[in-house]
Design an enzyme around this catalytic site. Sequence first.
Site, PDB file in Angstrom:
ATOM      1  CE  LYS A 203       6.255  -3.900  -1.481  1.00  0.00           C
ATOM      2  NZ  LYS A 203       6.885  -3.513  -0.223  1.00  0.00           N
ATOM      3  NE  ARG A 237       1.980   0.082   2.897  1.00  0.00           N
ATOM      4  CZ  ARG A 237       1.957   0.178   1.564  1.00  0.00           C
ATOM      5  NH1 ARG A 237       2.277  -0.849   0.818  1.00  0.00           N
ATOM      6  NH2 ARG A 237       1.633   1.328   0.991  1.00  0.00           N
TER       7      ARG A 237
HETATM    8  N1  HH2 Z   1       5.745  -0.824   0.556  1.00  0.00           N
HETATM    9  C1  HH2 Z   1       5.289   0.163  -0.251  1.00  0.00           C
HETATM   10  C2  HH2 Z   1       4.913   1.393   0.297  1.00  0.00           C
HETATM   11  N2  HH2 Z   1       4.954   1.615   1.623  1.00  0.00           N
HETATM   12  N3  HH2 Z   1       5.419   0.833   3.807  1.00  0.00           N
HETATM   13  C3  HH2 Z   1       5.867  -0.127   4.619  1.00  0.00           C
HETATM   14  N4  HH2 Z   1       5.900   0.072   5.944  1.00  0.00           N
HETATM   15  N5  HH2 Z   1       6.279  -1.353   4.142  1.00  0.00           N
HETATM   16  C4  HH2 Z   1       6.271  -1.627   2.810  1.00  0.00           C
HETATM   17  O1  HH2 Z   1       6.693  -2.736   2.408  1.00  0.00           O
HETATM   18  C5  HH2 Z   1       5.802  -0.615   1.904  1.00  0.00           C
HETATM   19  C6  HH2 Z   1       5.377   0.627   2.456  1.00  0.00           C
HETATM   20  C7  HH2 Z   1       5.203  -0.072  -1.722  1.00  0.00           C
HETATM   21  O2  HH2 Z   1       3.946  -0.557  -2.083  1.00  0.00           O
HETATM   22  P1  HH2 Z   1       2.773   0.323  -2.727  1.00  0.00           P
HETATM   23  O3  HH2 Z   1       2.305   1.375  -1.785  1.00  0.00           O
HETATM   24  O4  HH2 Z   1       1.691  -0.563  -3.199  1.00  0.00           O
HETATM   25  O5  HH2 Z   1       3.422   0.930  -4.018  1.00  0.00           O
HETATM   26  P2  HH2 Z   1       3.925   2.374  -4.385  1.00  0.00           P
HETATM   27  O6  HH2 Z   1       5.091   2.690  -3.512  1.00  0.00           O
HETATM   28  O7  HH2 Z   1       4.285   2.259  -5.843  1.00  0.00           O
HETATM   29  O8  HH2 Z   1       2.799   3.340  -4.126  1.00  0.00           O
END
Ligand code: HH2
Length: 271
Positions: A203, A237
């Site tokens: 992040k 995660r």
């Molecule tokens: N962060 C993201 C998405 N889902 N779920 C939980 N429970 N906790 C988190 O911190 C979290 C999440 C964001 O990360 P990412 O999926 O890599 O990115 P994007 O939302 O751009 O797909």
Amino acid sequence: MGVVNVTPDSFSDGGRYLDASAAIAHGELLAEQGAAILDVGGESTRPGSDPVPAEEELRRVVPVVEGLAGTARVSVDTSKAAVAAAALDAGADYVNDVTAFRGDPDLVGLVAERRVDCCLMHMLGTPRTMQDDPRYDDVVADVKAFLEARLAFAVAEGVAEERVMLDPGIGFGKTVAHNLELLARLDELAALGRPLVVGVSRKTFLGKLTGRDVGERAVATAAANVLALERGASVFRVHDVPETLDALTVAAATLAGGWPVTSPRTTTTTT
Ligand code: HH2
């Protein structure tokens, strides 16, 4: 928990696994590398992102859940009941809702009825606006009160308490200072008595601290996860499974003061 993003626009891997077969192969690799849960998502929630219609999210997510079912536990990262229902039918058994049941009024009932585990996450505002000058009185106390209230709501709606995990929502309506304070005082959230999920992976706050681009933040991710483990987190995660798993394995052994802690990992050297 390994991240499988079936999206064109995720902040760190958007477009890489948009094709179902590429996403399934990636999920299989993460499972082989040690992920116990594969979190499949079809909608980016990065700052500034727009919502995706349910039909499109379903089209992205369902074949990938189907393809990964049986490889590891499969979680669906969605706030839509229709998407969660189809994913559960396709073999998922965990609902990861970044809106903590505020996005779709039907999702809590579905999780209760299907008796599956869920993760309820804190977010200030919506992905479109959440990074526009977020403010708190006391970020940890505010997030804790929110998570406590959402847990009570879920239980009142029929979700068994032991099915609920809680997540401070690192990066969701938080400055670098907010994220660091949440991680430093994570033990205060652990006091809610439910397992904590943390999503620090790659992040922006890690980029701001280290000056590294998004694809070069695996070490920073592992460091933040080690400290989260020490303060009571139990689900991590991540996009980079081997790096975080190695770091957590060593940290867990050190905290336990002995070896082996969980399942010993094979190694090619003896030093
Ligand atoms: N962060 C993201 C998405 N889902 N779920 C939980 N429970 N906790 C988190 O911190 C979290 C999440 C964001 O990360 P990412 O999926 O890599 O990115 P994007 O939302 O751009 O797909």
